[in-house]
Design a protein around this motif. Sequence first.
Motif, PDB file in Angstrom:
ATOM      1  N   VAL A  96       0.833  -1.202   0.000  1.00 46.50           N
ATOM      2  CA  VAL A  96       0.000   0.000   0.000  1.00 46.50           C
ATOM      3  C   VAL A  96       0.871   1.258   0.000  1.00 46.50           C
ATOM      4  CG1 VAL A  96      -1.986  -1.133   1.076  1.00 46.50           C
ATOM      5  CG2 VAL A  96      -0.260  -0.028   2.522  1.00 46.50           C
ATOM      6  N   GLY A  97       2.113   1.102  -0.440  1.00 50.51           N
ATOM      7  CA  GLY A  97       3.059   2.207  -0.444  1.00 50.51           C
ATOM      8  C   GLY A  97       2.654   3.362  -1.339  1.00 50.51           C
ATOM      9  N   LEU A  98       1.831   3.102  -2.352  1.00 52.42           N
ATOM     10  CA  LEU A  98       1.357   4.186  -3.205  1.00 52.42           C
ATOM     11  C   LEU A  98       0.227   4.957  -2.540  1.00 52.42           C
ATOM     12  CD1 LEU A  98       1.377   2.454  -6.713  1.00 52.42           C
ATOM     13  CD2 LEU A  98       3.051   4.041  -5.759  1.00 52.42           C
ATOM     14  N   ASP A  99      -0.400   4.347  -1.539  1.00 52.26           N
ATOM     15  CA  ASP A  99      -1.519   4.981  -0.848  1.00 52.26           C
ATOM     16  C   ASP A  99      -1.109   5.635   0.465  1.00 52.26           C
ATOM     17  OD1 ASP A  99      -3.335   4.060  -2.821  1.00 52.26           O
ATOM     18  OD2 ASP A  99      -3.395   2.107  -1.847  1.00 52.26           O
ATOM     19  N   TYR A 100      -0.191   5.007   1.185  1.00 50.39           N
ATOM     20  CA  TYR A 100       0.220   5.506   2.493  1.00 50.39           C
ATOM     21  C   TYR A 100       1.703   5.871   2.499  1.00 50.39           C
ATOM     22  CZ  TYR A 100      -4.124   4.084   4.759  1.00 50.39           C
ATOM     23  OH  TYR A 100      -5.434   3.975   5.136  1.00 50.39           O
ATOM     24  N   LEU A 101       2.008   7.019   3.101  1.00 51.18           N
ATOM     25  CA  LEU A 101       3.392   7.448   3.281  1.00 51.18           C
ATOM     26  C   LEU A 101       3.819   7.162   4.706  1.00 51.18           C
ATOM     27  CD1 LEU A 101       3.365  10.942   1.504  1.00 51.18           C
ATOM     28  CD2 LEU A 101       4.285   8.794   0.624  1.00 51.18           C
ATOM     29  N   LEU A 102       5.033   6.685   4.894  1.00 50.63           N
ATOM     30  CA  LEU A 102       5.586   6.484   6.226  1.00 50.63           C
ATOM     31  C   LEU A 102       6.147   7.806   6.732  1.00 50.63           C
ATOM     32  CD1 LEU A 102       7.296   3.058   5.651  1.00 50.63           C
ATOM     33  CD2 LEU A 102       5.717   3.552   7.522  1.00 50.63           C
ATOM     34  N   ARG A 103       5.731   8.209   7.933  1.00 48.51           N
ATOM     35  CA  ARG A 103       6.191   9.459   8.523  1.00 48.51           C
ATOM     36  C   ARG A 103       6.504   9.246   9.990  1.00 48.51           C
ATOM     37  NH1 ARG A 103       1.817  13.542   8.300  1.00 48.51           N
ATOM     38  NH2 ARG A 103       3.425  14.866   9.196  1.00 48.51           N
ATOM     39  N   VAL A 104       7.419  10.053  10.496  1.00 45.89           N
ATOM     40  CA  VAL A 104       7.731  10.072  11.929  1.00 45.89           C
ATOM     41  C   VAL A 104       7.229  11.400  12.466  1.00 45.89           C
ATOM     42  CG1 VAL A 104       9.556  10.026  13.661  1.00 45.89           C
ATOM     43  CG2 VAL A 104       9.766   8.611  11.595  1.00 45.89           C
ATOM     44  N   ILE A 105       6.310  11.324  13.453  1.00 47.80           N
ATOM     45  CA  ILE A 105       5.718  12.547  13.989  1.00 47.80           C
ATOM     46  C   ILE A 105       5.857  12.579  15.511  1.00 47.80           C
ATOM     47  CG2 ILE A 105       4.087  12.847  12.090  1.00 47.80           C
ATOM     48  CD1 ILE A 105       1.915  11.718  13.911  1.00 47.80           C
ATOM     49  N   PRO A 106       6.126  13.768  16.089  1.00 47.81           N
ATOM     50  CA  PRO A 106       6.186  13.889  17.540  1.00 47.81           C
ATOM     51  C   PRO A 106       4.790  14.080  18.132  1.00 47.81           C
ATOM     52  CG  PRO A 106       6.816  15.961  16.521  1.00 47.81           C
ATOM     53  CD  PRO A 106       6.518  15.003  15.406  1.00 47.81           C
ATOM     54  N   GLN A 107       4.549  13.398  19.237  1.00 54.12           N
ATOM     55  CA  GLN A 107       3.294  13.585  19.964  1.00 54.12           C
ATOM     56  C   GLN A 107       3.418  12.957  21.332  1.00 54.12           C
ATOM     57  OE1 GLN A 107      -0.538  12.922  17.982  1.00 54.12           O
ATOM     58  NE2 GLN A 107      -1.248  11.868  19.819  1.00 54.12           N
TER      59      GLN A 107
ATOM     60  N   VAL B 110       4.042   6.418  11.636  1.00 56.88           N
ATOM     61  CA  VAL B 110       2.667   6.288  11.169  1.00 56.88           C
ATOM     62  C   VAL B 110       2.631   6.192   9.651  1.00 56.88           C
ATOM     63  CG1 VAL B 110       1.708   7.552  13.144  1.00 56.88           C
ATOM     64  CG2 VAL B 110       2.329   8.801  11.065  1.00 56.88           C
ATOM     65  N   GLY B 111       1.533   5.659   9.160  1.00 52.98           N
ATOM     66  CA  GLY B 111       1.227   5.702   7.744  1.00 52.98           C
ATOM     67  C   GLY B 111       0.138   6.732   7.539  1.00 52.98           C
ATOM     68  N   THR B 112       0.344   7.665   6.622  1.00 53.01           N
ATOM     69  CA  THR B 112      -0.640   8.725   6.404  1.00 53.01           C
ATOM     70  C   THR B 112      -1.098   8.734   4.954  1.00 53.01           C
ATOM     71  OG1 THR B 112       1.055  10.390   5.897  1.00 53.01           O
ATOM     72  CG2 THR B 112       0.389  10.187   8.194  1.00 53.01           C
ATOM     73  N   GLN B 113      -2.357   9.105   4.799  1.00 55.99           N
ATOM     74  CA  GLN B 113      -2.952   9.269   3.477  1.00 55.99           C
ATOM     75  C   GLN B 113      -3.987  10.374   3.598  1.00 55.99           C
ATOM     76  OE1 GLN B 113      -5.560   6.159   2.119  1.00 55.99           O
ATOM     77  NE2 GLN B 113      -5.048   6.493  -0.025  1.00 55.99           N
ATOM     78  N   ASN B 114      -4.146  11.170   2.561  1.00 55.03           N
ATOM     79  CA  ASN B 114      -5.118  12.261   2.602  1.00 55.03           C
ATOM     80  C   ASN B 114      -6.510  11.750   2.943  1.00 55.03           C
ATOM     81  OD1 ASN B 114      -3.195  14.153   1.943  1.00 55.03           O
ATOM     82  ND2 ASN B 114      -3.655  14.117  -0.240  1.00 55.03           N
ATOM     83  N   ASN B 115      -7.159  12.438   3.885  1.00 61.08           N
ATOM     84  CA  ASN B 115      -8.551  12.154   4.268  1.00 61.08           C
ATOM     85  C   ASN B 115      -8.778  10.734   4.757  1.00 61.08           C
ATOM     86  OD1 ASN B 115      -9.266  14.796   3.386  1.00 61.08           O
ATOM     87  ND2 ASN B 115      -9.349  14.043   1.279  1.00 61.08           N
TER      88      ASN B 115
ATOM     89  N   ALA C  77      -5.731   1.909  13.451  1.00 58.89           N
ATOM     90  CA  ALA C  77      -5.966   3.143  12.706  1.00 58.89           C
ATOM     91  C   ALA C  77      -6.449   4.220  13.656  1.00 58.89           C
ATOM     92  CB  ALA C  77      -7.015   2.898  11.611  1.00 58.89           C
ATOM     93  N   GLY C  78      -6.149   5.433  13.330  1.00 53.69           N
ATOM     94  CA  GLY C  78      -6.584   6.553  14.154  1.00 53.69           C
ATOM     95  C   GLY C  78      -5.413   7.382  14.643  1.00 53.69           C
ATOM     96  N   VAL C  79      -5.686   8.310  15.527  1.00 52.40           N
ATOM     97  CA  VAL C  79      -4.660   9.155  16.092  1.00 52.40           C
ATOM     98  C   VAL C  79      -3.711   8.295  16.904  1.00 52.40           C
ATOM     99  CG1 VAL C  79      -4.237  11.116  17.632  1.00 52.40           C
ATOM    100  CG2 VAL C  79      -6.218  11.113  16.121  1.00 52.40           C
ATOM    101  N   PRO C  80      -2.396   8.527  16.832  1.00 51.49           N
ATOM    102  CA  PRO C  80      -1.475   7.720  17.629  1.00 51.49           C
ATOM    103  C   PRO C  80      -1.879   7.695  19.104  1.00 51.49           C
ATOM    104  CG  PRO C  80      -0.266   9.148  16.158  1.00 51.49           C
ATOM    105  CD  PRO C  80      -1.708   9.534  16.036  1.00 51.49           C
ATOM    106  N   PRO C  81      -2.034   6.504  19.675  1.00 50.21           N
ATOM    107  CA  PRO C  81      -2.488   6.420  21.062  1.00 50.21           C
ATOM    108  C   PRO C  81      -1.425   6.940  22.015  1.00 50.21           C
ATOM    109  CG  PRO C  81      -1.853   4.265  20.234  1.00 50.21           C
ATOM    110  CD  PRO C  81      -1.800   5.208  19.076  1.00 50.21           C
ATOM    111  N   GLN C  82      -1.856   7.436  23.164  1.00 52.20           N
ATOM    112  CA  GLN C  82      -0.933   7.879  24.187  1.00 52.20           C
ATOM    113  C   GLN C  82      -0.280   6.667  24.848  1.00 52.20           C
ATOM    114  OE1 GLN C  82      -0.097  11.113  24.800  1.00 52.20           O
ATOM    115  NE2 GLN C  82      -1.295  11.472  22.962  1.00 52.20           N
ATOM    116  N   PRO C  83       0.994   6.783  25.235  1.00 50.86           N
ATOM    117  CA  PRO C  83       1.660   5.651  25.876  1.00 50.86           C
ATOM    118  C   PRO C  83       1.028   5.300  27.203  1.00 50.86           C
ATOM    119  CG  PRO C  83       3.021   7.622  26.004  1.00 50.86           C
ATOM    120  CD  PRO C  83       1.855   7.952  25.133  1.00 50.86           C
TER     121      PRO C  83
END
Length: 196
Positions: free
Chosen positions: A114-125, A132-137, A188-194
């Motif tokens: 699903v690499g064409l649909d989702y981008l791998l990103r590292v985000i702080p939170q 995470v894997g992100t895709q528009n909407n 799926a969803g917002v990254p859960p809190q530890p």
Amino acid sequence: MTTKTFPLLKIITLATTFTLASLIPLKKVQAANFEEAPIATNNVVLMAVPLRGGTQGYNLMVVEQIPGQQQCWSESGQKPVVVNPLLLNFDFSQACKRSNDSNGYSIRVNSQDVGLDYLLRVIPQGGELHLVGTQNNKPIMHIGRTYGMAQGALKIFLDPGWNVSRRSYQGNLTGHVYISGNSGGVAAGVPPQPTA
């Protein structure tokens, strides 16, 4: 001159159109035939590498150790684990395999790339970094986390249900790495809190 070259241009245009039309379905067939081969957990590390000291975010780097060769990285600390990328200090071409952008790695879910649909990103939170894997909407696909913050490159611990594998085609391994999971292990969803 124009009347002589026009038929030639028309032939070239038609040939190009037929060639492109024949290549598009071929690419889809080849993509469907990709398989994966697991990489031993102790031979691979995923790390969040700070860009300009973290002021411009973090990049994902995947490093695989070739067994019996010079050590590619070392680790210190516990949650977070700081990774020292030793491969940056020597010619690692015979000892390590490194992937540091979407040409070298992608997400695979339920045996589908699903690499064409989702981008791998590292985000702080929440005082840590999340892979995470992100895709528009679409909801964020949570894959892993660092369990804290520190200076330098940090080890990413994959969530349950995720692993690292290598793309293969007709039994031949390629240089491409999958961050691979299945729908049962994909949150799926917002990254859960530890949790404490």
